[in-house]
Design an enzyme around this catalytic site. Structure first.
Site, PDB file in Angstrom:
ATOM      1  N   SER A  59       0.707  -1.212   0.115  1.00  0.00           N
ATOM      2  CA  SER A  59       0.028  -0.029  -0.042  1.00  0.00           C
ATOM      3  C   SER A  59       1.143   1.145  -0.127  1.00  0.00           C
ATOM      4  O   SER A  59       1.022   2.038   0.911  1.00  0.00           O
ATOM      5  CB  SER A  59      -0.585   0.008   1.418  1.00  0.00           C
ATOM      6  OG  SER A  59      -1.528  -1.174   1.249  1.00  0.00           O
ATOM      7  N   GLU A  60       1.501   1.344  -1.198  1.00  0.00           N
ATOM      8  CA  GLU A  60       2.461   2.433  -1.106  1.00  0.00           C
ATOM      9  C   GLU A  60       2.113   3.902  -0.601  1.00  0.00           C
ATOM     10  O   GLU A  60       2.757   4.468   0.113  1.00  0.00           O
ATOM     11  CB  GLU A  60       3.261   2.572  -2.561  1.00  0.00           C
ATOM     12  CG  GLU A  60       4.168   1.494  -2.896  1.00  0.00           C
ATOM     13  CD  GLU A  60       3.478   0.248  -3.587  1.00  0.00           C
ATOM     14  OE1 GLU A  60       2.031   0.451  -3.498  1.00  0.00           O
ATOM     15  OE2 GLU A  60       3.985  -0.476  -4.115  1.00  0.00           O
ATOM     16  N   PHE A  83      10.602   0.134  -5.182  1.00  0.00           N
ATOM     17  CA  PHE A  83      11.320   0.437  -6.536  1.00  0.00           C
ATOM     18  C   PHE A  83      10.902   2.036  -6.755  1.00  0.00           C
ATOM     19  O   PHE A  83       9.896   2.264  -6.403  1.00  0.00           O
ATOM     20  CB  PHE A  83      10.903  -0.293  -7.719  1.00  0.00           C
ATOM     21  CG  PHE A  83      11.449  -1.722  -7.565  1.00  0.00           C
ATOM     22  CD1 PHE A  83      12.969  -1.943  -7.750  1.00  0.00           C
ATOM     23  CD2 PHE A  83      10.935  -2.807  -7.250  1.00  0.00           C
ATOM     24  CE1 PHE A  83      13.803  -3.081  -7.822  1.00  0.00           C
ATOM     25  CE2 PHE A  83      11.575  -4.131  -7.050  1.00  0.00           C
ATOM     26  CZ  PHE A  83      12.985  -4.247  -7.508  1.00  0.00           C
ATOM     27  N   ASP A  85       9.997   3.251  -9.468  1.00  0.00           N
ATOM     28  CA  ASP A  85       8.721   3.283 -10.015  1.00  0.00           C
ATOM     29  C   ASP A  85       7.758   3.158  -9.271  1.00  0.00           C
ATOM     30  O   ASP A  85       6.606   3.872  -9.562  1.00  0.00           O
ATOM     31  CB  ASP A  85       8.848   2.011 -11.103  1.00  0.00           C
ATOM     32  CG  ASP A  85      10.100   1.945 -11.770  1.00  0.00           C
ATOM     33  OD1 ASP A  85      10.301   1.972 -12.804  1.00  0.00           O
ATOM     34  OD2 ASP A  85      11.269   1.353 -10.991  1.00  0.00           O
ATOM     35  N   HIS A 129      10.341  -1.314 -13.632  1.00  0.00           N
ATOM     36  CA  HIS A 129      11.382  -1.328 -12.591  1.00  0.00           C
ATOM     37  C   HIS A 129      12.653  -0.766 -12.896  1.00  0.00           C
ATOM     38  O   HIS A 129      13.398  -0.711 -11.837  1.00  0.00           O
ATOM     39  CB  HIS A 129      11.509  -2.899 -12.249  1.00  0.00           C
ATOM     40  CG  HIS A 129      10.413  -3.496 -11.510  1.00  0.00           C
ATOM     41  ND1 HIS A 129       9.429  -4.016 -12.121  1.00  0.00           N
ATOM     42  CD2 HIS A 129      10.604  -4.156 -10.334  1.00  0.00           C
ATOM     43  CE1 HIS A 129       8.673  -4.690 -11.261  1.00  0.00           C
ATOM     44  NE2 HIS A 129       9.400  -4.628  -9.981  1.00  0.00           N
TER      45      HIS A 129
END
Lengths: 328, 321
Positions: A59-60, A83, A85, A129
């Site tokens: 859950s960034e 990452f 990204d 990535h």
């Protein structure tokens, strides 16, 4: 001095800062029991316990926002976004919230938080990535963005980031993960934010670079050693970048080549080139040039990624061209 | 939960202050005195007053673009808020951020927020920090039904439940997300239903009855403070004004407006105060005091120095302390 791998230097920085200050906590996907996707948080859970080292869901946005809220209420969280990204998933919390909370609150609040994130450029990981998105972050007032290219800088910058009272994004290079380097024994040996490193002093041309590109620039400069005296500046902090060091160098050499792995268009190299054009116009003896990735997503197969990223040969060509093209 | 006459009058004072603040801000905006956007919470005062009445000063709160009421109820200063709305240097954000960005560290107000759902993870983080530090602080996130469709709402519920965090999620369900009714933007009619999948308590209460809200909030806050985890509290209410000042409210029927006018939280609570034996003279005195307080604060804010150009770079990057 110890010789540590890049990831070990990061791990050591986290361990030392957690031991130094109990407000420092680590959270992120796989950071606890697994020890991080690539080992950077290895051993921290056992040493500091589950209260301060938390595995999180994928859950960034929410884990970055949680780090922010915690930083405003007494902790100094280090949140890992696996990452670079994946930072895009957390961009509201990074850009709209963390970066601006000091300003919006009129200084009522500060956000002493760190977002650690890995750039896997150069490891054949493909379009989602391997992006070098540092310019996205550096474009936002209120965010500090650092990127160590070697173990000592990765460690020292991370420590400075943890001790900084504002939000700092620490980018780490997966391509350098196993590179060894000398690392200071002193736990208070920091690499200051906003200060570039002159990796190789020179008189003919200035090359500014950072992150994964640094070692390819070094190789190019070494290969050219008999014909061109190249000054290599590793920026280390993308924002706020060390204008003084770069401008002083360009005033001396009269030539600038910027090398980065991000695409050229609207990249950080453009900012550096424009600043040099504004401040060193009279000193320049050749056009400022950039060596960067083409305006395309990062390809996955090794031969294509090698062609995509600036390689020592291409970099050397650009340096040579700068010297040959210019006014002597 | 019992309520004394004095406590009830305190609740009324908070609600009345919010109403007068919002009405004043709306008038000033209409008169062209306040730049930017402004979103009023008139009609939703009982939620702010009821929830915040059971919070301590060191409890944390995040709110929304429609957050004036929560800030006032949590202890935010009317002058600092109005000065911010005016763009004055004395405002909470030094007059540079406006109505949607009130924050006050001395009152635990982590911030209003112009991003729908943006405050939810921050409140979660404040709750996590209390847990890590072993403090019995709780955190409250206010949000509307519109935020329920944001990913961070579900992520926050999941993580708060997983970590049993001292977090109270308060949804002000006014059945309209900006200009779009719930039937068009939500797959459920009851927001509290989302508590079920995360195995936390959920409750739907009358958000226009301040005592009902207070009781429900007291249960949720006590649970959070005791380390028993989060609660999703849905307060059904009504936004009297449009999404923003200037919204022509084409989506609102006269019948709906009339039906809710009869359920205006201040009207309801004045009747309740009478039942509780509070003399009407005391209620009227509160009205008079509140009107004077907001009027004086507005006048002082209007007369205060504008945010200077020299402040453009202040607080952008704090550096190392």
């Amino acid at each position: 001095m110890a010789r540590l791998k890049y990831w070990q230097a990061i791990n050591q920085a986290l361990r030392e800062e957690m031991a130094r200050d109990e407000a420092v906590c680590v959270l992120g996907e796989d950071v606890g029991a697994p020890g991080g996707p690539f080992g950077a948080t290895k051993g921290l859970l056992d040493e500091f316990g589950a209260a301060r080292v938390r595995d999180t869901p994928i859950s960034e946005a929410t884990i970055v926002g949680a780090a922010l809220g915690a930083s405003m209420t007494g902790l100094r969280p280090v949140v890992e976004v696996m990452f670079l990204d994946f930072m895009t998933v957390a961009m509201d919390q990074v850009v709209n919230q963390a970066a601006k909370v000091g300003y919006m609150s009129g200084g009522h609040y500060r956000a002493p938080m760190v977002v650690r994130t890995i750039c896997a450029s150069g490891r054949n990981t493909g379009p989602q990535h391997a992006q070098n998105l540092e310019a996205w972050l550096a474009h936002v007032p209120g965010l500090t963005v650092v990127w160590g290219s070697n173990p000592a800088d990765a460690r020292g910058l991370l420590k400075s980031a943890i001790r900084d009272d504002g939000p700092v994004v620490v980018i780490e290079s997966l391509a350098e993960w196993s590179r060894r380097g000398e690392v200071a024994d002193d736990p208070d040996a920091l690499v200051p934010i906003g200060v570039a490193a002159v990796r190789r002093p020179g008189t003919d041309v200035t090359v500014v670079t950072w992150g994964g590109a640094v070692h390819r620039v070094d190789a190019a400069a070494a290969a050219l050693a008999d014909e061109v005296d190249v000054e290599v500046i590793d920026l280390r902090t993308i924002s706020p970048w060390d204008r003084a060091t770069v401008l002083e160098s360009v005033r001396r050499t009269g030539r600038l080549v910027v090398v980065h792995d991000a695409v050229a268009a609207f990249g950080a190299g453009a900012e550096i080139a424009a600043t040099v054009a504004e401040h060193c116009f009279g000193d320049l003896r050749a056009p400022v040039t950039r060596v960067a990735a083409p305006f395309a997503p990062s390809p996955f197969p090794p031969q294509l990624e090698a062609a995509y990223l600036p390689q020592p040969g291409t970099i050397a060509d650009a340096i040579r061209a700068s010297v040959l093209q210019g006014v002597r | 939960m019992t309520v004394s006459a004095d406590q009830a009058l305190d609740l009324y004072r908070v609600m009345a202050t919010i109403r007068v603040f919002e009405t004043t801000a709306g008038s000033l905006f209409a008169a062209g005195e306040l730049p930017g956007f402004i979103h009023l919470s008139s009609g939703q005062e009982a939620v702010a007053a009821g929830v915040c009445s059971v919070l301590r000063r060191d409890d944390a709160l995040t709110t929304t673009h429609r957050g004036h009421g929560h800030c006032i109820a949590k202890g935010g200063k009317v002058f600092g808020m109005l000065a911010e709305l005016y763009g004055r240097a004395a405002g909470y954000g030094k007059g540079r951020s406006g109505s949607m960005h009130i924050a006050d560290s001395s009152a635990g107000i982590l911030g209003a927020n112009a991003i729908v759902g943006g405050g939810l993870p921050m409140a979660l983080g404040a709750a996590w920090s209390a847990q890590v530090r072993g403090e019995d602080r709780v955190a409250v996130a206010f949000f509307g039904d519109g935020a329920v469709a944001e990913g961070v709402f579900h992520e926050t519920l999941n993580l708060a439940a997983l970590w049993r965090l001292p977090l109270v999620l308060v949804c002000e369900n006014n059945r309209v997300a900006e200009m779009t009714p719930s039937s068009v933007h939500l797959a459920t009619t009851r927001v509290a239903d989302f508590a079920g999948p995360y195995a936390i308590p959920g409750a739907t209460v009358d958000g226009n009855d301040v005592l009902v809200v207070r009781d429900a909030a007291a249960t949720a806050v006590a649970r959070a403070r005791a380390g028993e985890g989060p609660t999703l509290l849905e307060c059904e209410t009504h936004r009297i004004r449009g999404h923003f000042e200037g919204d022509p409210l084409r989506y609102r029927s006269a019948e709906e407006t009339a039906a809710w006018a009869a359920r205006d939280p201040l009207v309801l609570f004045r009747a309740r105060l009478a039942e509780l034996g509070v003399p009407s003279a005391r209620v009227e005195a509160v009205d008079t005091e509140v009107a004077a307080e907001v009027r004086d604060a507005a006048a002082a804010a209007a007369a205060a120095a504008p945010a200077p150009v020299s402040s453009l770079l202040d607080d952008v990057r704090p550096g190392v302390s």
